[in-house]
Design a protein around this motif. Structure first.
Motif, PDB file in Angstrom:
ATOM      1  N   ASN A 153      10.370   9.700   4.334  1.00  0.00           N
ATOM      2  CA  ASN A 153      12.697   9.062   4.561  1.00  0.00           C
ATOM      3  C   ASN A 153      13.105   8.836   5.549  1.00  0.00           C
ATOM      4  O   ASN A 153      12.957   7.801   6.193  1.00  0.00           O
ATOM      5  N   LEU A 154      12.915  10.049   6.986  1.00  0.00           N
ATOM      6  CA  LEU A 154      13.464  10.151   8.398  1.00  0.00           C
ATOM      7  C   LEU A 154      11.923   8.697   8.596  1.00  0.00           C
ATOM      8  O   LEU A 154      12.578   7.943   9.392  1.00  0.00           O
ATOM      9  N   ALA A 155      10.911   9.093   8.640  1.00  0.00           N
ATOM     10  CA  ALA A 155      10.157   7.555   9.582  1.00  0.00           C
ATOM     11  C   ALA A 155      10.181   6.349   9.212  1.00  0.00           C
ATOM     12  O   ALA A 155      10.131   6.175   9.978  1.00  0.00           O
ATOM     13  N   LEU A 156      10.406   6.530   7.513  1.00  0.00           N
ATOM     14  CA  LEU A 156      10.671   5.014   7.466  1.00  0.00           C
ATOM     15  C   LEU A 156      11.922   4.522   8.161  1.00  0.00           C
ATOM     16  O   LEU A 156      12.386   3.212   8.077  1.00  0.00           O
ATOM     17  N   GLN A 204      11.823   1.752  -0.301  1.00  0.00           N
ATOM     18  CA  GLN A 204      11.385   2.626   0.112  1.00  0.00           C
ATOM     19  C   GLN A 204      11.956   3.838  -0.064  1.00  0.00           C
ATOM     20  O   GLN A 204      12.093   4.683  -0.483  1.00  0.00           O
ATOM     21  N   ILE A 205      12.917   3.583   1.033  1.00  0.00           N
ATOM     22  CA  ILE A 205      13.503   4.520   1.420  1.00  0.00           C
ATOM     23  C   ILE A 205      14.514   5.249  -0.019  1.00  0.00           C
ATOM     24  O   ILE A 205      14.299   6.138  -0.108  1.00  0.00           O
ATOM     25  N   GLU A 206      15.143   4.049  -0.691  1.00  0.00           N
ATOM     26  CA  GLU A 206      15.297   4.263  -1.825  1.00  0.00           C
ATOM     27  C   GLU A 206      15.345   5.122  -2.462  1.00  0.00           C
ATOM     28  O   GLU A 206      15.699   5.421  -2.947  1.00  0.00           O
ATOM     29  N   GLN A 207      13.843   5.073  -2.828  1.00  0.00           N
ATOM     30  CA  GLN A 207      12.764   5.266  -4.214  1.00  0.00           C
ATOM     31  C   GLN A 207      13.265   6.897  -3.524  1.00  0.00           C
ATOM     32  O   GLN A 207      12.767   7.665  -4.877  1.00  0.00           O
ATOM     33  N   LEU A 208      12.467   7.183  -1.968  1.00  0.00           N
ATOM     34  CA  LEU A 208      12.596   7.947  -1.623  1.00  0.00           C
ATOM     35  C   LEU A 208      13.594   8.950  -2.163  1.00  0.00           C
ATOM     36  O   LEU A 208      13.831  10.186  -1.959  1.00  0.00           O
ATOM     37  N   GLU A 209      14.856   9.202  -1.732  1.00  0.00           N
ATOM     38  CA  GLU A 209      16.052   9.036  -1.709  1.00  0.00           C
ATOM     39  C   GLU A 209      16.255   9.606  -2.942  1.00  0.00           C
ATOM     40  O   GLU A 209      16.598  10.469  -3.438  1.00  0.00           O
ATOM     41  N   THR A 210      16.126   8.928  -4.801  1.00  0.00           N
ATOM     42  CA  THR A 210      15.951   9.275  -5.730  1.00  0.00           C
ATOM     43  C   THR A 210      15.141  10.510  -6.130  1.00  0.00           C
ATOM     44  O   THR A 210      15.260  11.740  -6.758  1.00  0.00           O
ATOM     45  N   GLN A 211      13.907  10.149  -4.983  1.00  0.00           N
ATOM     46  CA  GLN A 211      13.135  11.208  -5.522  1.00  0.00           C
ATOM     47  C   GLN A 211      12.991  12.872  -4.889  1.00  0.00           C
ATOM     48  O   GLN A 211      12.597  13.960  -5.543  1.00  0.00           O
ATOM     49  N   GLY A 212      13.820  12.468  -3.820  1.00  0.00           N
ATOM     50  CA  GLY A 212      14.736  13.535  -2.761  1.00  0.00           C
ATOM     51  C   GLY A 212      15.483  14.166  -3.538  1.00  0.00           C
ATOM     52  O   GLY A 212      15.974  15.592  -4.029  1.00  0.00           O
ATOM     53  N   ASP A 213      16.125  13.406  -4.678  1.00  0.00           N
ATOM     54  CA  ASP A 213      17.774  14.480  -5.274  1.00  0.00           C
ATOM     55  C   ASP A 213      16.689  14.369  -6.712  1.00  0.00           C
ATOM     56  O   ASP A 213      17.357  15.853  -7.266  1.00  0.00           O
ATOM     57  N   TYR A 214      15.974  14.005  -7.492  1.00  0.00           N
ATOM     58  CA  TYR A 214      14.733  14.716  -8.374  1.00  0.00           C
ATOM     59  C   TYR A 214      14.290  15.782  -7.614  1.00  0.00           C
ATOM     60  O   TYR A 214      14.743  17.563  -8.149  1.00  0.00           O
ATOM     61  N   MET A 253       0.549  -1.124   0.205  1.00  0.00           N
ATOM     62  CA  MET A 253      -0.078  -0.356   0.140  1.00  0.00           C
ATOM     63  C   MET A 253       0.923   1.125  -0.369  1.00  0.00           C
ATOM     64  O   MET A 253       0.999   2.178  -0.787  1.00  0.00           O
ATOM     65  N   GLU A 254       1.838   1.155   1.362  1.00  0.00           N
ATOM     66  CA  GLU A 254       3.091   2.481   1.124  1.00  0.00           C
ATOM     67  C   GLU A 254       3.516   2.822   0.053  1.00  0.00           C
ATOM     68  O   GLU A 254       3.425   3.874  -1.017  1.00  0.00           O
ATOM     69  N   VAL A 255       3.950   1.530  -1.084  1.00  0.00           N
ATOM     70  CA  VAL A 255       4.138   1.221  -2.867  1.00  0.00           C
ATOM     71  C   VAL A 255       3.805   2.412  -3.078  1.00  0.00           C
ATOM     72  O   VAL A 255       4.015   3.425  -4.219  1.00  0.00           O
ATOM     73  N   GLU A 256       2.545   1.643  -3.643  1.00  0.00           N
ATOM     74  CA  GLU A 256       1.007   2.308  -4.428  1.00  0.00           C
ATOM     75  C   GLU A 256       0.706   3.696  -4.543  1.00  0.00           C
ATOM     76  O   GLU A 256       1.331   4.313  -5.584  1.00  0.00           O
ATOM     77  N   LYS A 257       1.326   3.975  -2.858  1.00  0.00           N
ATOM     78  CA  LYS A 257       1.227   5.820  -2.555  1.00  0.00           C
ATOM     79  C   LYS A 257       1.345   6.931  -3.319  1.00  0.00           C
ATOM     80  O   LYS A 257       1.478   7.176  -3.766  1.00  0.00           O
ATOM     81  N   GLU A 258       3.132   6.495  -2.648  1.00  0.00           N
ATOM     82  CA  GLU A 258       4.208   6.270  -3.237  1.00  0.00           C
ATOM     83  C   GLU A 258       4.151   6.749  -4.896  1.00  0.00           C
ATOM     84  O   GLU A 258       4.335   7.509  -5.682  1.00  0.00           O
ATOM     85  N   ARG A 259       3.759   5.769  -5.583  1.00  0.00           N
ATOM     86  CA  ARG A 259       4.009   5.703  -7.041  1.00  0.00           C
ATOM     87  C   ARG A 259       2.883   6.759  -7.875  1.00  0.00           C
ATOM     88  O   ARG A 259       2.589   7.168  -8.325  1.00  0.00           O
ATOM     89  N   LYS A 260       1.392   7.247  -6.664  1.00  0.00           N
ATOM     90  CA  LYS A 260       0.611   7.809  -7.034  1.00  0.00           C
ATOM     91  C   LYS A 260       1.200   9.103  -7.187  1.00  0.00           C
ATOM     92  O   LYS A 260       0.596  10.555  -7.790  1.00  0.00           O
ATOM     93  N   GLU A 261       2.007   9.408  -5.518  1.00  0.00           N
ATOM     94  CA  GLU A 261       2.112  10.517  -5.381  1.00  0.00           C
ATOM     95  C   GLU A 261       3.344  11.248  -6.499  1.00  0.00           C
ATOM     96  O   GLU A 261       3.257  12.564  -7.309  1.00  0.00           O
TER      97      GLU A 261
END
Length: 184
Positions: free
Chosen positions: A68-71, A121-131, A1-9
């Motif tokens: 990212n910090l919460a995860l 999820q952390i890796e994905q969020l870090e990638t998004q953060g860099d972007y 669910m978290e991954v799907e939510k992140e994908r939507k965002e």
């Protein structure tokens, strides 16, 4: 669910980015058409819109960082649970409790899978953060560039206004010198 939510965002952010690119292209075309002829109010309005967009992306970046910090905190909790289950598993191995041992192995495997998912999820969020950092930097550069163009436009407008005033004074002087239309 978290991954799907992140994908939507992520999709929403990409759509917003595409909208922003389209708006930027339209603004460039209108600026080229208008040259310096556009009013400074229009240019200021465009700069304000760009600043609002930059603030939006900065807010999104901050949200991603907090997630990212919460995860990461959740990951730490999962690691401690794995350690605790590992200890319990060793204790049960020593006491020949095969049924409990199988249950504990299953729990450990589930927690390890959850840990791996959290890492992804952390890796994905870090990638998004860099972007988002890149987008924020780019938008700030655009705003600086717009501010510079606006400043130059205002300076040119002032020069033209001074030149027109100078011409008006000269016309008044010529009018007084000539006096009548027959002298002209």
């Amino acid at each position: 669910m978290e991954v799907e939510k992140e994908r939507k965002e992520k999709r929403k952010i990409e759509e917003d980015r595409d909208d922003l690119k389209e708006h930027y292209k339209k603004a460039q075309v209108s600026l080229r058409r208008a040259k310096i002829g556009g009013s400074s109010d229009q240019l200021q309005k465009e700069v304000q819109e760009r600043k609002a967009r930059a603030e939006y992306w900065e807010k999104k970046f901050q949200e991603m960082q907090s997630r990212n910090l919460a995860l990461e905190e959740e990951n730490k909790g999962l690691k401690s649970k794995i350690i605790e289950l590992g200890r319990s598993l060793r204790w049960h191995r020593n006491h020949d409790s095969t049924v409990e041992l199988k249950e504990l192995k299953s729990k450990v495997e589930n927690l390890e899978a959850a840990l791996q998912e959290g890492k992804l999820q952390i890796e994905q969020l870090e990638t998004q953060g860099d972007y988002l950092k890149g987008e924020l930097h780019r938008f700030r550069g655009q705003i600086r560039e717009r501010d510079h163009v606006m400043g130059e436009a205002i300076a040119q407008i002032r020069e033209v206004a001074e030149y027109v005033q100078d011409l008006a004074v000269r016309a008044d002087v010529l009018s007084m010198m000539c006096g009548s239309s027959s002298d002209i």
